[in-house]
Design a protein around this motif. Structure first.
Motif, PDB file in Angstrom:
ATOM      1  N   LYS A  41       6.917  40.353  42.212  1.00 39.72           N
ATOM      2  CA  LYS A  41       5.752  40.369  41.332  1.00 39.72           C
ATOM      3  C   LYS A  41       4.943  41.649  41.514  1.00 39.72           C
ATOM      4  O   LYS A  41       4.078  41.942  40.711  1.00 39.72           O
ATOM      5  CB  LYS A  41       4.894  39.135  41.576  1.00 39.72           C
ATOM      6  CG  LYS A  41       5.610  37.872  41.132  1.00 39.72           C
ATOM      7  CD  LYS A  41       4.785  36.640  41.352  1.00 39.72           C
ATOM      8  CE  LYS A  41       5.564  35.418  40.884  1.00 39.72           C
ATOM      9  NZ  LYS A  41       4.844  34.183  41.131  1.00 39.72           N
ATOM     10  N   TYR A 104     -12.773  36.432  39.847  1.00 36.60           N
ATOM     11  CA  TYR A 104     -11.936  35.980  40.957  1.00 36.60           C
ATOM     12  C   TYR A 104     -12.665  36.001  42.299  1.00 36.60           C
ATOM     13  O   TYR A 104     -12.165  35.491  43.293  1.00 36.60           O
ATOM     14  CB  TYR A 104     -10.653  36.823  41.029  1.00 36.60           C
ATOM     15  CG  TYR A 104      -9.780  36.627  39.814  1.00 36.60           C
ATOM     16  CD1 TYR A 104      -9.075  35.449  39.624  1.00 36.60           C
ATOM     17  CD2 TYR A 104      -9.682  37.615  38.842  1.00 36.60           C
ATOM     18  CE1 TYR A 104      -8.287  35.256  38.506  1.00 36.60           C
ATOM     19  CE2 TYR A 104      -8.883  37.436  37.712  1.00 36.60           C
ATOM     20  CZ  TYR A 104      -8.205  36.255  37.553  1.00 36.60           C
ATOM     21  OH  TYR A 104      -7.424  36.061  36.445  1.00 36.60           O
ATOM     22  N   GLU A 117      -0.210  38.785  42.003  1.00 36.76           N
ATOM     23  CA  GLU A 117       0.046  37.452  41.445  1.00 36.76           C
ATOM     24  C   GLU A 117      -0.662  37.304  40.093  1.00 36.76           C
ATOM     25  O   GLU A 117      -0.080  36.820  39.120  1.00 36.76           O
ATOM     26  CB  GLU A 117      -0.439  36.386  42.428  1.00 36.76           C
ATOM     27  CG  GLU A 117      -0.030  34.989  42.075  1.00 36.76           C
ATOM     28  CD  GLU A 117       1.452  34.705  42.291  1.00 36.76           C
ATOM     29  OE1 GLU A 117       2.003  33.939  41.487  1.00 36.76           O
ATOM     30  OE2 GLU A 117       2.057  35.259  43.230  1.00 36.76           O
ATOM     31  N   ILE A 118      -1.908  37.742  40.033  1.00 30.73           N
ATOM     32  CA  ILE A 118      -2.674  37.668  38.785  1.00 30.73           C
ATOM     33  C   ILE A 118      -2.101  38.634  37.757  1.00 30.73           C
ATOM     34  O   ILE A 118      -1.928  38.289  36.579  1.00 30.73           O
ATOM     35  CB  ILE A 118      -4.162  37.932  39.048  1.00 30.73           C
ATOM     36  CG1 ILE A 118      -4.730  36.774  39.879  1.00 30.73           C
ATOM     37  CG2 ILE A 118      -4.935  38.112  37.741  1.00 30.73           C
ATOM     38  CD1 ILE A 118      -6.073  37.045  40.497  1.00 30.73           C
ATOM     39  N   HIS A 120       0.877  39.613  37.455  1.00 28.67           N
ATOM     40  CA  HIS A 120       2.134  39.077  36.939  1.00 28.67           C
ATOM     41  C   HIS A 120       1.883  38.007  35.882  1.00 28.67           C
ATOM     42  O   HIS A 120       2.541  37.987  34.841  1.00 28.67           O
ATOM     43  CB  HIS A 120       2.998  38.532  38.067  1.00 28.67           C
ATOM     44  CG  HIS A 120       4.384  38.236  37.616  1.00 28.67           C
ATOM     45  ND1 HIS A 120       5.281  39.218  37.288  1.00 28.67           N
ATOM     46  CD2 HIS A 120       5.021  37.062  37.402  1.00 28.67           C
ATOM     47  CE1 HIS A 120       6.412  38.673  36.897  1.00 28.67           C
ATOM     48  NE2 HIS A 120       6.279  37.364  36.955  1.00 28.67           N
ATOM     49  N   LYS A 121       0.926  37.150  36.120  1.00 31.16           N
ATOM     50  CA  LYS A 121       0.588  36.117  35.126  1.00 31.16           C
ATOM     51  C   LYS A 121       0.053  36.754  33.848  1.00 31.16           C
ATOM     52  O   LYS A 121       0.277  36.233  32.757  1.00 31.16           O
ATOM     53  CB  LYS A 121      -0.448  35.145  35.699  1.00 31.16           C
ATOM     54  CG  LYS A 121       0.111  34.227  36.753  1.00 31.16           C
ATOM     55  CD  LYS A 121      -0.979  33.353  37.339  1.00 31.16           C
ATOM     56  CE  LYS A 121      -0.439  32.556  38.511  1.00 31.16           C
ATOM     57  NZ  LYS A 121      -1.501  31.846  39.222  1.00 31.16           N
ATOM     58  N   GLU A 122      -0.647  37.873  33.983  1.00 34.70           N
ATOM     59  CA  GLU A 122      -1.212  38.554  32.821  1.00 34.70           C
ATOM     60  C   GLU A 122      -0.168  39.345  32.036  1.00 34.70           C
ATOM     61  O   GLU A 122      -0.353  39.599  30.857  1.00 34.70           O
ATOM     62  CB  GLU A 122      -2.339  39.496  33.257  1.00 34.70           C
ATOM     63  CG  GLU A 122      -3.568  38.766  33.754  1.00 34.70           C
ATOM     64  CD  GLU A 122      -4.650  39.704  34.256  1.00 34.70           C
ATOM     65  OE1 GLU A 122      -4.359  40.886  34.535  1.00 34.70           O
ATOM     66  OE2 GLU A 122      -5.801  39.237  34.376  1.00 34.70           O
ATOM     67  N   ARG A 123       0.923  39.757  32.677  1.00 30.64           N
ATOM     68  CA  ARG A 123       1.909  40.600  31.986  1.00 30.64           C
ATOM     69  C   ARG A 123       3.030  39.808  31.331  1.00 30.64           C
ATOM     70  O   ARG A 123       3.677  40.295  30.428  1.00 30.64           O
ATOM     71  CB  ARG A 123       2.477  41.653  32.934  1.00 30.64           C
ATOM     72  CG  ARG A 123       3.523  41.181  33.905  1.00 30.64           C
ATOM     73  CD  ARG A 123       4.224  42.324  34.643  1.00 30.64           C
ATOM     74  NE  ARG A 123       3.421  42.988  35.607  1.00 30.64           N
ATOM     75  CZ  ARG A 123       3.435  42.726  36.916  1.00 30.64           C
ATOM     76  NH1 ARG A 123       4.214  41.798  37.412  1.00 30.64           N
ATOM     77  NH2 ARG A 123       2.667  43.404  37.735  1.00 30.64           N
ATOM     78  N   ASN A 125       4.704  36.220  29.569  1.00 37.25           N
ATOM     79  CA  ASN A 125       4.623  34.885  28.995  1.00 37.25           C
ATOM     80  C   ASN A 125       5.589  33.975  29.754  1.00 37.25           C
ATOM     81  O   ASN A 125       6.474  34.457  30.475  1.00 37.25           O
ATOM     82  CB  ASN A 125       5.003  34.910  27.502  1.00 37.25           C
ATOM     83  CG  ASN A 125       3.954  35.595  26.662  1.00 37.25           C
ATOM     84  OD1 ASN A 125       2.779  35.274  26.757  1.00 37.25           O
ATOM     85  ND2 ASN A 125       4.384  36.552  25.846  1.00 37.25           N
ATOM     86  N   LYS A 126       5.461  32.682  29.582  1.00 38.70           N
ATOM     87  CA  LYS A 126       6.340  31.737  30.288  1.00 38.70           C
ATOM     88  C   LYS A 126       7.804  31.923  29.937  1.00 38.70           C
ATOM     89  O   LYS A 126       8.684  31.646  30.745  1.00 38.70           O
ATOM     90  CB  LYS A 126       5.899  30.300  30.016  1.00 38.70           C
ATOM     91  CG  LYS A 126       4.595  29.963  30.701  1.00 38.70           C
ATOM     92  CD  LYS A 126       4.189  28.528  30.486  1.00 38.70           C
ATOM     93  CE  LYS A 126       2.855  28.290  31.193  1.00 38.70           C
ATOM     94  NZ  LYS A 126       2.368  26.940  31.041  1.00 38.70           N
ATOM     95  N   LYS A 131       3.356  39.893  27.468  1.00 41.20           N
ATOM     96  CA  LYS A 131       2.145  39.473  26.763  1.00 41.20           C
ATOM     97  C   LYS A 131       1.537  40.668  26.054  1.00 41.20           C
ATOM     98  O   LYS A 131       1.537  41.782  26.564  1.00 41.20           O
ATOM     99  CB  LYS A 131       1.111  38.916  27.748  1.00 41.20           C
ATOM    100  CG  LYS A 131       1.422  37.541  28.239  1.00 41.20           C
ATOM    101  CD  LYS A 131       0.280  36.989  29.073  1.00 41.20           C
ATOM    102  CE  LYS A 131       0.628  35.597  29.560  1.00 41.20           C
ATOM    103  NZ  LYS A 131      -0.427  35.022  30.392  1.00 41.20           N
TER     104      LYS A 131
END
Length: 174
Positions: A41, A104, A117-118, A120-123, A125-126, A131
């Motif tokens: 990540k 945060y 980690e954040i 990765h969630k922002e870049r 999609n599931k 994104k």
């Protein structure tokens, strides 16, 4: 080799050379083919040269060297500066990220792993796609990539520059 990254974060094959190197972990096989989009990540951007180190590109069982035309492309693709070879840029990035993300409640003591980690969630999609967001061009800073008809353009000094598949910039009227 398929080891150049475009602004959409896709790993492509082109003869064009880049100004930056980076990695997403070991993502190639013994035939030097990309077999996954990432393993880690922590997606980083590194200097091409650092302390005289020489590496075999896509060596077996080592991380996959990826290349970016420029830093705007690396950021657009979802990469951040490396802590080791780009310490000053890394520190600036972390400071700016902390300032821009107060929700945060992180501090300068926060591990970069928590930020990665954040990021990765922002870049992603599931479904594994990149994104994207809708914004007004006038609200975006220089170096921001935009997509028009699924083609990458970069904003620079109130101009929109087209980026083709071999990473040549040219002004476009769109």
């Amino acid at each position: 080799m398929q080891n150049r990254v475009n602004p959409f974060g896709e790993i492509i094959e082109t003869k064009a050379r880049g100004l930056w190197m980076g990695n997403r972990g070991h993502i190639h096989n013994l035939d030097r083919k990309i077999v996954r989009p990432f393993k880690l990540k922590a997606w980083i951007t590194c200097k091409l040269e650092f302390k005289g180190r020489k590496r075999e590109i896509m060596a077996p069982n080592l991380y996959t060297e990826l290349f970016f035309l420029d830093e705007a492309t690396a950021f657009a693709a979802g990469h951040r500066p490396c802590f080791e070879c780009r310490r000053n840029d890394y520190n600036k990035f972390k400071t700016a990220w902390l300032k821009g993300n107060p929700e945060y409640k992180f501090s300068d003591k926060t591990s970069i792993r928590d930020i990665d980690e954040i990021l990765h969630k922002e870049r992603m999609n599931k479904d594994g796609s990149k994104k994207t967001h809708k914004e007004n061009n006038s609200d975006l800073p220089d170096g921001t990539f935009i997509a028009v008809n699924n083609q990458p353009y970069v904003l620079f000094q109130q101009h929109i520059l087209f980026v083709d598949t071999i990473w040549i910039y040219r002004k476009e009227n769109i």
